[in-house]
Design a protein around this motif. Structure first.
Motif, PDB file in Angstrom:
ATOM      1  N   GLN A  34      -7.308  -5.527  -3.465  1.00  0.00           N
ATOM      2  CA  GLN A  34      -6.938  -3.948  -3.527  1.00  0.00           C
ATOM      3  C   GLN A  34      -5.667  -3.747  -4.094  1.00  0.00           C
ATOM      4  O   GLN A  34      -5.216  -2.575  -4.269  1.00  0.00           O
ATOM      5  CB  GLN A  34      -7.618  -3.542  -2.450  1.00  0.00           C
ATOM      6  CG  GLN A  34      -8.904  -3.546  -2.237  1.00  0.00           C
ATOM      7  CD  GLN A  34      -9.270  -4.791  -1.585  1.00  0.00           C
ATOM      8  OE1 GLN A  34      -8.482  -5.327  -0.605  1.00  0.00           O
ATOM      9  NE2 GLN A  34     -10.514  -5.420  -2.017  1.00  0.00           N
ATOM     10  N   VAL A  35      -4.676  -4.868  -4.218  1.00  0.00           N
ATOM     11  CA  VAL A  35      -3.392  -4.323  -4.345  1.00  0.00           C
ATOM     12  C   VAL A  35      -3.010  -4.554  -5.619  1.00  0.00           C
ATOM     13  O   VAL A  35      -2.874  -5.893  -6.124  1.00  0.00           O
ATOM     14  CB  VAL A  35      -2.481  -4.851  -3.175  1.00  0.00           C
ATOM     15  CG1 VAL A  35      -0.941  -4.693  -3.534  1.00  0.00           C
ATOM     16  CG2 VAL A  35      -2.774  -4.649  -1.882  1.00  0.00           C
ATOM     17  N   SER A  36      -2.541  -3.780  -6.692  1.00  0.00           N
ATOM     18  CA  SER A  36      -2.069  -4.068  -7.781  1.00  0.00           C
ATOM     19  C   SER A  36      -0.571  -3.179  -8.314  1.00  0.00           C
ATOM     20  O   SER A  36      -0.459  -3.163  -9.300  1.00  0.00           O
ATOM     21  CB  SER A  36      -2.866  -3.705  -8.893  1.00  0.00           C
ATOM     22  OG  SER A  36      -3.362  -2.316  -8.912  1.00  0.00           O
ATOM     23  N   CYS A  37      -0.297  -2.335  -7.499  1.00  0.00           N
ATOM     24  CA  CYS A  37       0.908  -1.568  -7.506  1.00  0.00           C
ATOM     25  C   CYS A  37       1.291  -0.988  -6.021  1.00  0.00           C
ATOM     26  O   CYS A  37       0.656  -1.277  -4.914  1.00  0.00           O
ATOM     27  CB  CYS A  37       0.805  -0.471  -8.543  1.00  0.00           C
ATOM     28  SG  CYS A  37      -0.421   0.707  -7.727  1.00  0.00           S
ATOM     29  N   TYR A  38       2.551  -0.712  -6.082  1.00  0.00           N
ATOM     30  CA  TYR A  38       3.217  -0.012  -4.940  1.00  0.00           C
ATOM     31  C   TYR A  38       2.291   0.962  -3.912  1.00  0.00           C
ATOM     32  O   TYR A  38       2.116   0.812  -2.798  1.00  0.00           O
ATOM     33  CB  TYR A  38       4.566   0.648  -5.114  1.00  0.00           C
ATOM     34  CG  TYR A  38       5.222   1.074  -3.528  1.00  0.00           C
ATOM     35  CD1 TYR A  38       6.017  -0.107  -3.185  1.00  0.00           C
ATOM     36  CD2 TYR A  38       5.214   2.213  -3.282  1.00  0.00           C
ATOM     37  CE1 TYR A  38       6.718   0.299  -1.863  1.00  0.00           C
ATOM     38  CE2 TYR A  38       5.968   2.622  -2.121  1.00  0.00           C
ATOM     39  CZ  TYR A  38       6.512   1.695  -1.441  1.00  0.00           C
ATOM     40  OH  TYR A  38       7.333   2.174  -0.159  1.00  0.00           O
ATOM     41  N   GLU A  39       1.676   1.859  -4.459  1.00  0.00           N
ATOM     42  CA  GLU A  39       0.646   2.900  -3.896  1.00  0.00           C
ATOM     43  C   GLU A  39      -0.261   2.127  -3.347  1.00  0.00           C
ATOM     44  O   GLU A  39      -0.688   2.608  -2.310  1.00  0.00           O
ATOM     45  CB  GLU A  39       0.190   3.741  -4.889  1.00  0.00           C
ATOM     46  CG  GLU A  39       1.372   4.803  -5.555  1.00  0.00           C
ATOM     47  CD  GLU A  39       2.325   4.282  -6.776  1.00  0.00           C
ATOM     48  OE1 GLU A  39       2.041   3.206  -6.976  1.00  0.00           O
ATOM     49  OE2 GLU A  39       3.327   4.770  -6.886  1.00  0.00           O
ATOM     50  N   ASP A  40      -0.665   1.111  -3.861  1.00  0.00           N
ATOM     51  CA  ASP A  40      -1.927   0.176  -3.088  1.00  0.00           C
ATOM     52  C   ASP A  40      -1.719  -0.152  -1.928  1.00  0.00           C
ATOM     53  O   ASP A  40      -2.317  -0.331  -1.157  1.00  0.00           O
ATOM     54  CB  ASP A  40      -2.532  -0.773  -4.190  1.00  0.00           C
ATOM     55  CG  ASP A  40      -3.064  -0.175  -5.366  1.00  0.00           C
ATOM     56  OD1 ASP A  40      -3.705   1.171  -5.194  1.00  0.00           O
ATOM     57  OD2 ASP A  40      -3.305  -0.701  -6.486  1.00  0.00           O
ATOM     58  N   ILE A  41      -0.321  -0.747  -1.710  1.00  0.00           N
ATOM     59  CA  ILE A  41       0.006  -1.343  -0.517  1.00  0.00           C
ATOM     60  C   ILE A  41       0.120  -0.389   0.618  1.00  0.00           C
ATOM     61  O   ILE A  41      -0.721  -0.431   1.577  1.00  0.00           O
ATOM     62  CB  ILE A  41       1.431  -1.689  -0.594  1.00  0.00           C
ATOM     63  CG1 ILE A  41       1.558  -2.991  -1.537  1.00  0.00           C
ATOM     64  CG2 ILE A  41       2.021  -2.310   0.631  1.00  0.00           C
ATOM     65  CD1 ILE A  41       3.002  -3.310  -1.910  1.00  0.00           C
TER      66      ILE A  41
END
Length: 353
Positions: free
Chosen positions: A94-101
């Protein structure tokens, strides 16, 4: 915490209690989910009782891999049941960018997030300003690898990790996968100018360090009379490489410029570019041989060294002997490359055969 210990709470308690009592730094541990929430909660309470500072929960069961979605809801249940800070892990899908973290942190209710797989593919996911294109990230990886020289396979993996399978199947991708050195990787990816620039910068830095260490700059560039004679005549290999059977002895250069630094500086002054070093590892005994290229000609020691660096210095020694260059501060003991003892030579020959 090894997955095999998930069902051994008493062993977990003993290990963690010993670590907490014996160390002056915080101790944390990482677990996966057990088959039932009751079992997971019991293990968490055991861990909590040992005095650890935090717990990381990988939101998958023991037999689940990254292709399975992370159970963020179960991590949230652990958060509600313990007083320990909980670090959520397993959300790479589910993590592909900073916002996803941040989205994963909120979904799990954890105090923080541990990211592994996604960061390996592209570490710029930690940039609040946004993810960087892989072309830039891979080049940054290469620059760091070429400068600090970690194990080449690690840098090669990092460069290839973010490339699509379709790219790896192109001539560029095939050349990347076939590369065995930073030199070959530079050619495969079209980074030759970058690599040569790094080598030049390293050469200049080493020259500055030598100047600072000895109080005056390297005095190389002109042949030294003492190098006009060779201790042995070089032999020419089938590929045209000139070889001498010599070895590098580090103790001889503790307070003097090393062979490679002398050759780098001499090449930079005379040819405006550094020599190229290509090292081969012999897997049966983990020894190394290097071929140095200077002005289109290749030089190598026929002796297999115990490390990549030693092999590069040995190849540089061959260049120094054959070309008649060196540093005037070298004494007579450094003017001749050292021939290995017969016993070492025989052992090396047996390994090669």
């Amino acid at each position: 915490m090894g997955a095999a210990l998930l069902t051994k709470p008493d062993t977990v308690r003993e290990i963690l209690s010993t670590l907490v009592k014996g160390l002056s730094i915080p101790v944390t541990c990482k677990i996966r989910l057990l088959p039932t929430m009751e079992d997971t909660m019991h293990l968490v309470k055991v861990i909590e009782s040992t005095g650890v500072s935090a717990i990381t929960v990988h939101g998958r069961y023991k037999n689940q891999r990254s292709s399975t979605n992370c159970h963020a809801d179960q991590i949230r249940s652990v958060v509600a049941a313990t007083s320990l800070p909980v670090i959520a892990n397993g959300g790479s899908r589910q993590v592909s960018c900073y916002e996803d973290i941040e989205k994963f942190r909120q979904a799990s209710g954890a105090s923080s997030v541990m990211v592994a797989r996604s960061a390996m593919y592209n570490p710029s996911i930690f940039r609040e300003e946004g993810i960087l294109p892989w072309e830039q990230v891979s080049l940054d990886y290469f620059k760091l690898g070429a400068h600090y020289q970690p194990v080449f396979a690690n840098s090669k993996y990092a460069v290839a990790a973010g490339l699509a399978v379709s790219i790896l199947q192109t001539p560029v991708g095939e050349a990347l996968l076939a590369s065995r050195t930073y030199n070959e990787l530079a050619d495969a990816m079209g980074w030759r100018d970058v690599y040569d620039g790094i080598e030049r910068a390293l050469c200049e830095k080493e020259a500055e360090q030598q100047t600072s260490r000895f109080g005056f700059p390297l005095l190389v560039g002109e042949p030294c009379p003492k190098y006009s004679r060779l201790s042995a005549q070089p032999e020419m290999a089938e590929d045209g490489t000139l070889e001498l059977h010599v070895t590098f002895q580090k103790a001889k250069y503790r307070d003097k410029p090393t062979p490679k630094s002398v050759l780098l500086e001499w090449s930079r002054r005379n040819f405006k570019k550094p020599p190229q070093f290509v090292t081969t590892e012999r897997s049966k005994d983990r020894t190394y041989k290097c071929i140095a290229t200077v002005a289109g000609k290749t030089y190598s020691s026929s002796y297999w060294e115990r490390s990549k660096r030693y092999a590069e210095h040995a190849a540089a020694l061959v260049c120094i002997e054959v070309l008649g260059i060196g540093d005037p501060r070298w004494t007579d003991s450094e003017t001749k490359a050292v021939t290995p003892p017969d016993s070492v030579t025989q052992a090396s020959a047996q390994a090669e055969s």
